[in-house]
Enzyme design. Sequence first.
Site, short mmCIF file in Angstrom:
data_model
loop_
_atom_site.label_atom_id
_atom_site.label_comp_id
_atom_site.label_asym_id
_atom_site.label_seq_id
_atom_site.Cartn_x
_atom_site.Cartn_y
_atom_site.Cartn_z
N HIS A 61 95.50 21.41 1.53
CA HIS A 61 96.05 21.69 2.86
C HIS A 61 96.68 23.08 2.83
O HIS A 61 97.42 23.41 1.89
CB HIS A 61 97.09 20.64 3.25
N HIS A 88 95.67 17.99 -1.11
CA HIS A 88 95.96 17.14 0.04
C HIS A 88 95.06 15.91 0.15
O HIS A 88 95.54 14.79 0.30
CB HIS A 88 95.83 17.97 1.31
N ARG A 98 86.88 17.62 4.59
CA ARG A 98 87.24 16.68 5.65
C ARG A 98 87.72 17.41 6.91
O ARG A 98 88.55 18.31 6.85
CB ARG A 98 88.35 15.74 5.16
N ARG A 111 89.96 23.96 6.76
CA ARG A 111 91.07 24.03 5.81
C ARG A 111 90.74 24.79 4.53
O ARG A 111 91.59 25.48 3.98
CB ARG A 111 91.54 22.61 5.46
N GLU A 129 93.32 20.27 16.24
CA GLU A 129 93.53 20.83 14.92
C GLU A 129 92.31 21.64 14.51
O GLU A 129 91.32 21.71 15.24
CB GLU A 129 93.83 19.72 13.91
#
Length: 522
Positions: free
Chosen positions: A245, A352, A387, A292, A118
């Site tokens: 997100h 998110h 994160r 992100r 990811e």
Amino acid sequence: MITHRMYVDVLVLGSGLAGLSAAISAADEGLDVLVVSKESELKECNTFYAQGGIVFSGEGDSPDLLARDIEQAGAGVCFSDAVRLVAEEGPSLVKRYLIDDVGVEFDVSREGFDFTREGAHSIRRILHVHDETGRAIELSFLRRVTDHQRISLAAGYTAIDLITNSHNSSNPEELYRPTRVMGAYLLDSSGNVLIVFAAAVVLATGGVGNLFLNTSNPPGATGDGVAMAYRAGVPIINAHYIQFHPTVLFHRDLKRLLITEAFRGEGARLLNHSGEYFMERYSPDKKDLAPRDEVSRAIYAEMEAEGSDFVFLDARNLDVDIKDRFSNIYAKCLEVGLDITKDPIPVVPAAHYFCGGVKTDLSGATIIPGLYAVGECACNGVHGANRLASVSLLEALVFGIRAGKDIASRAKKPSKLLMSEIRDWIYPAKEEFFDPVLIESDLKYLRVLMWNYVGIVRTRKRLERAMSDIHYLKQRIEQFYKSAEVRKDIVELRNAVLVAEIITRTAYANPSSIGCHYIKTD
């Protein structure tokens, strides 16, 4: 209405991976544990809806490499000791608890585990179960705790507030003694309040996503643990770091469906309405696999430039079998007439993950003896300002296990005298008329306000407006709370507006853009 009393060694508020990990760890050390969820089903939590996966250890991986990726995504705001702890201990705990103990059946290939990648990860190192990893982990852990003789489970109990000697004792001398947590007031479905005394209380209540209009979180993510800890006197740190997100499905008939970042890990690309794959303009090196916060802001800029409500995620030419690898998302999209193997997916950023939270040490302990926080409601410094994908479940497991062991080593049962001095819950003498429409309307107003003024892109003027409006709303809600029948939705609204105020105030106090806190010059 009546007030019941009981005692357990450990009270865990929340039934996600962090809470269940703490429960198992403490129970394995010989303590009696009660796990409580405010939802009607214990599985209803953020863990259950986690899609992408959990970090393990890929080919050529190392704690140093994982730690570097976490700290780079965290924009230099991580606590290196916490990051190192997760990077070193995390994979072995995944092996011991998830693979060997509860038996999560992660996807495999001919070479072994089918690792995916990811955004902002250097290599493939993420274990997954198709696109329903959280569901598999949650259900496996629930089976494990259900079978544990020292763990009791209770669904449908709302934590109203923590009990401390300083705030809730009828003995005035307790005000002058060091504060300690002694349990919590819990509301049952009949409107009765239960006092649960405990040697330790673990806050594992999840995040704050439902404070925003667009979110990937379930409705119960209203910041309850953060609010309770704040009222008890625990510092809340990094509250301005709200991770959005980049890709949640934009569809009027299907809300809150996260389109996992693993799509982009497998090669999916973001597309604007002009037919341009635009991420190269914003992140020439990492493109669609940028962190992100960068991807969310890029999408926001494209939407603003084109005057659109969404962009597209193009997953039509991936090298994986979408119907198998992303079976849940494929099926849900097909239900509303969207075939993601043939059509680009309309997506929009959404709230998110909460990177801030209740300040804890490396064992999940807060500054108040007896009170612990783990998972998304806690802030131990792992995530910093942003994160890294799929680290949240790993962090929840590591700190849940550590909290349970720490409780077993030093938690002390409150004395019978101290417990006898705690006041029963006070029900209003004359309850104000309850109108559910007003509660729903206030929460919706708060969510729109937070989305517009404290969202992906913030300005000083927007934050000033938000602080003024939230302050007025908070005063009104607090007054209503004190005179109304105590109910789950009122408790959630009270918590939500308090946490919204904390987030907004912290964002205003930090004028520099870092990670997922982005301040645009007015």
